[in-house]
Design an enzyme around this catalytic site. Sequence first.
Site, mmCIF file in Angstrom:
data_model
loop_
_atom_site.group_PDB
_atom_site.id
_atom_site.type_symbol
_atom_site.label_atom_id
_atom_site.label_comp_id
_atom_site.label_asym_id
_atom_site.label_seq_id
_atom_site.Cartn_x
_atom_site.Cartn_y
_atom_site.Cartn_z
ATOM 1 C CE1 TYR A 137 -3.696 2.435 0.366
ATOM 2 C CE2 TYR A 137 -2.557 3.268 2.310
ATOM 3 C CZ TYR A 137 -3.551 3.391 1.355
ATOM 4 O OH TYR A 137 -4.389 4.484 1.372
ATOM 5 C CG ASP A 239 5.610 4.064 1.123
ATOM 6 O OD1 ASP A 239 5.780 4.781 2.132
ATOM 7 O OD2 ASP A 239 4.501 3.860 0.602
ATOM 8 C CE LYS A 267 0.622 5.343 7.931
ATOM 9 N NZ LYS A 267 -0.788 5.178 8.163
HETATM 10 N N1 PMP Z 1 2.570 4.399 2.268
HETATM 11 C C1 PMP Z 1 2.409 3.528 3.265
HETATM 12 C C2 PMP Z 1 3.407 2.423 3.438
HETATM 13 C C3 PMP Z 1 1.333 3.653 4.145
HETATM 14 O O1 PMP Z 1 1.167 2.758 5.125
HETATM 15 C C4 PMP Z 1 0.427 4.729 3.979
HETATM 16 C C5 PMP Z 1 -0.748 4.926 4.892
HETATM 17 N N2 PMP Z 1 -1.214 3.840 5.577
HETATM 18 C C6 PMP Z 1 0.647 5.614 2.911
HETATM 19 C C7 PMP Z 1 1.727 5.432 2.084
HETATM 20 C C8 PMP Z 1 -0.272 6.770 2.673
HETATM 21 O O2 PMP Z 1 -0.073 7.751 3.662
HETATM 22 P P1 PMP Z 1 -1.233 8.807 3.992
HETATM 23 O O3 PMP Z 1 -2.376 8.020 4.555
HETATM 24 O O4 PMP Z 1 -0.598 9.749 4.963
HETATM 25 O O5 PMP Z 1 -1.592 9.465 2.713
#
Ligand code: PMP
Length: 427
Positions: A137, A239, A267
């Site tokens: 994701y 990521d 986060k």
């Molecule tokens: N990349 C990863 C690995 C994530 O876990 C998330 C959110 N769970 C995102 C991108 C997207 O981040 P955001 O919800 O702050 O847009």
Amino acid sequence: MQSEDYERKARKFIPGGVNSNVRLAAPTICFSHARGSKLYDLDGNEYIDYALGMGPTILGHAPPSVIQAVQETLSLGQLFAGQHPLELELAELLAAHIPSAERVRIGLTGSEMVQAALRVARAHTGRPGFIKFEGQYHGWFDNVLVNHSGPANDPAGELPFPIHLQTAGQAVSATTDTHVLPWNDLGAVARLLAARGDQIAAIITEPVMCNTGALAPRDGYLQGLRELCDQYGVVLIFDEVITGFRLGLSGAQGKFGVTPDLSTFAKAFGGGFPVAALAGKAEIMDLFGAGSVNHSGTYNSNLVSIAAGIATLRELTADDGALFSKIAATGEDIMSGIRDAARRHGANLKVLGFGAVFHTLFTDAPETYDYASYKRADAARQKRFMDALLPLGIRPTGRGTWFVSAAHSGEDVDRTVAAVDQVLRAG
Ligand code: PMP
């Protein structure tokens, strides 16, 4: 108002009654407030929170240092796109800890930083394509949403993501140029790059699949990706939106000793406020500064979030990361308590992960490095386990990810392990 009334009324005005794709508890619990490791709902219940908003509140809810920094910043007035010293301070702090960070770009969300990374990788290479991995994701934009951990793929089966793209394997779409490959399979990457490496701008990967099972890379896998990217001139993007400042203070890249070209963060480092970063090699990142790649946003230099990020990073990294080590140790105590309980009750409950973030799943699979074995985990059993913990005042994410904060105490650990023991004893 109680949770049930809220749910009924909210559905009239908010699609599905919730402002996210992720319903962290079913039936909906409507919360009144949160402090430290605890959440409180409108119905008078208290929960030890291991969802932490899917990870951000690493210092716990409403940490005094972050709240104070935010309040002080409010008095500066609301400066936008301001080139304020606080922006520099945050960029310097991030660069001090992230091995790949020669330059840092600050934004608001993980999704946004992923898009900026993909765009600048295209500009740098002059190529259109991307490789991503099954079940990973990377935010909610279409080109990376393809084949993520949605309902079709998720054992918990509870994430109503709006998948409207094809999910059928490789070379999925001419419009997105996104190729989906199995995770932890270097051969698959090598074959695709040999066939069309000259069309691939970037490989993007969660270095540990924290959204799905906390699946770790096999020995040498990340290094292998690094070598293939070097061979074919492809940009390697980690990521680290979850792994950053959770797997370690230098993220997964520090832990595994592999330096990507670009990496995304959000986060945990914002301590619960919306702040995100893209870090990477000057040679690539300076395309933003040259104005040749657009990454813009009205709220990008939001000082409130930036101040929260600085306060959080200062706490996490003080005294050689003493607080961070404490968080990881607390998580490891919970992990081993759950493992012991599983052994006592003969449950096939596996605990994977790294202390500050880990995952529980029911599976007989001897190893869980690959997403296919994660998908074979017992989803119904997982759901029963999570549902049974909630009335005992324990709230992990519905899909089995547990996030640990600095506010989780020894007493929280004991209560949590006792609740797990009680649930597993009941079968
Ligand atoms: N990349 C990863 C690995 C994530 O876990 C998330 C959110 N769970 C995102 C991108 C997207 O981040 P955001 O919800 O702050 O847009």
